[in-house]
Design an enzyme around this catalytic site. Sequence first.
Site, short mmCIF file in Angstrom:
data_model
loop_
_atom_site.label_atom_id
_atom_site.label_comp_id
_atom_site.label_asym_id
_atom_site.label_seq_id
_atom_site.Cartn_x
_atom_site.Cartn_y
_atom_site.Cartn_z
N SER A 1 0.83 -1.19 0.00
CA SER A 1 0.00 0.00 0.00
C SER A 1 0.87 1.24 0.00
O SER A 1 1.92 1.27 0.63
CB SER A 1 -0.90 0.01 1.24
OG SER A 1 -1.46 1.28 1.46
N LYS A 2 0.41 2.28 -0.72
CA LYS A 2 1.17 3.52 -0.77
C LYS A 2 1.22 4.21 0.59
O LYS A 2 2.02 5.11 0.80
CB LYS A 2 0.59 4.46 -1.82
CG LYS A 2 -0.82 4.94 -1.54
CD LYS A 2 -1.32 5.80 -2.69
CE LYS A 2 -2.75 6.27 -2.47
NZ LYS A 2 -3.25 7.06 -3.62
N ARG A 3 0.34 3.81 1.51
CA ARG A 3 0.39 4.38 2.85
C ARG A 3 1.63 3.91 3.60
O ARG A 3 2.03 4.50 4.58
CB ARG A 3 -0.88 3.99 3.63
CG ARG A 3 -2.15 4.72 3.14
CD ARG A 3 -2.18 6.12 3.69
NE ARG A 3 -3.24 6.93 3.11
CZ ARG A 3 -4.36 7.23 3.75
NH1 ARG A 3 -4.58 6.76 4.96
NH2 ARG A 3 -5.24 8.01 3.18
N ASN B 1 4.52 2.13 1.67
CA ASN B 1 5.69 2.09 0.78
C ASN B 1 5.33 2.72 -0.56
O ASN B 1 4.15 2.71 -0.96
CB ASN B 1 6.17 0.65 0.55
CG ASN B 1 6.96 0.11 1.72
OD1 ASN B 1 7.97 0.67 2.10
ND2 ASN B 1 6.46 -0.96 2.31
#
Length: 500
Positions: free
Chosen positions: A253-255, A257
């Site tokens: 997840s961009k939250r 990485n």
Amino acid sequence: MKPVRTRIAPSPTGDPHVGTAYIALFNQCFAKQHGGQFILRIEDTDQQRSTVAAEAAILRALRWIGLTWDEGPDVGGDCGPYRQSERAHIYQQYAQQLVDKGLAFYCFRTPEELNAIREARKTEGLTPGFKLPDPELAPETVQARLAAGDPHVIRMKVPMSGTCLVKDRLRGVVEIPWAQVDMQILLKSDGLPTYHLANVVDDHLMGITHVIRGEEWINSTPKHQLLYEYFGWEAPEFCHMPLLRNPDKSKLSKRKNPTSILFYQRMGYLPQALLNYLGMMGWSFPDGRDKFTLEEMIAEFDVDRVSLGGPVFDQDKLRWLNGRYIRENLSAADFAQTLKEWAFNEPYVNAVLEQIQSRVELLSDVADKGRLFFMGLPELTPDDLAMSALSSEQVGELLQLSAWALESVADWTKENVYHALNCIAQALDIRMKVFMTPIFVAIAGSSVAPPIMDAMVTLGPDLSRARLRHALKVLAMPSKKQAKAWQKCFETIDFNPVSA
């Protein structure tokens, strides 16, 4: 035997995700290994979030990484159009067919009624989806409400009991109780389809023989199988790939990485290395090699060798593999040319020099004044981010909320970046001058830099957001408690659009 045809169908609603490239790679390898065709179509039925810029970024990113497709919105083909927004009339026709057959129905439920139904089902210990024993209104009532222009959707009917058997190539037969499957909306009130109808209709009309997609779609497959049955079509073979994972085994997840392909491009990863690494996600060569070309992967590919254990997307291992490519695959001349194309190309250098020229007294100053534009993630310590005017937790909160806010900036302009950050500053009741100091440090690695808004525009969204997240990691923030509190704060902020 039908010729093999696979597809990838990304939604142009955000950054081009490495997970999209991962699934696209396996689809392309499977199709080419069987002498078939690989198709790309754009699922842009979410008109509020889909953008032309996001579509262009997806196509650019997938091509940069080395993927190609036989049919798509940019190359044409016999089964177009390849954007779902251009196929609305097709879906409306098929949705009406199901209504006429009694396999779907008009639903006039209001949001309030639907919420009440969900809450009642939760109270009874049932899944919260829409599922009623008598969803249909009398025909004359339906016609009267349609004639009156009442808002409505079209939902599919699903069995109330029993079990759906989903045959998956990697998992065998998966049993999913029909009680867990809701009466899915097929056609929204705006006349556009949901993913479920569009995906089935498009896959059939485009002759897709194998649907290779992420495992998050397994629970939706009963709806898709049922739609194939309702239409009287032969369903494709389903193969649900394991999801990419963070090192802590959580979903990538961009939250947590960087997940954008464009981030890895801006960081200086080689496309061959990134594609090679994605090929190692859940699959391996029979001889165990860890460095291979796309052509070699296609020649040896066997989807049945995919492991169901969640493949870990480890940036350290990717960095190691990228170093091997730089050392082993590039001559000195190739290395120079690659470096030039990456950061020392004329448009980028001109943009950088324009920002630093007023701060340069000697040509040798350029290396120091412009270094923020040519590095990846700056070397920081908690002391670098310490401020007398703000506590460490306040600095962490403003960095986190800024990173979240900038994730939603689709049109990456100075005005839009400033607007997003200014909204955060006002919500936290911090003067903009004070607010921007940690942002300066996170982006530039120093509190002294060219105008930071201009710098962020030049760096681009992926690297800018990654540097904010990097600064948070340096601060060892947030804890679970902090993240929860900050998320609640973020959800209260009103991001009004920039005035025209």
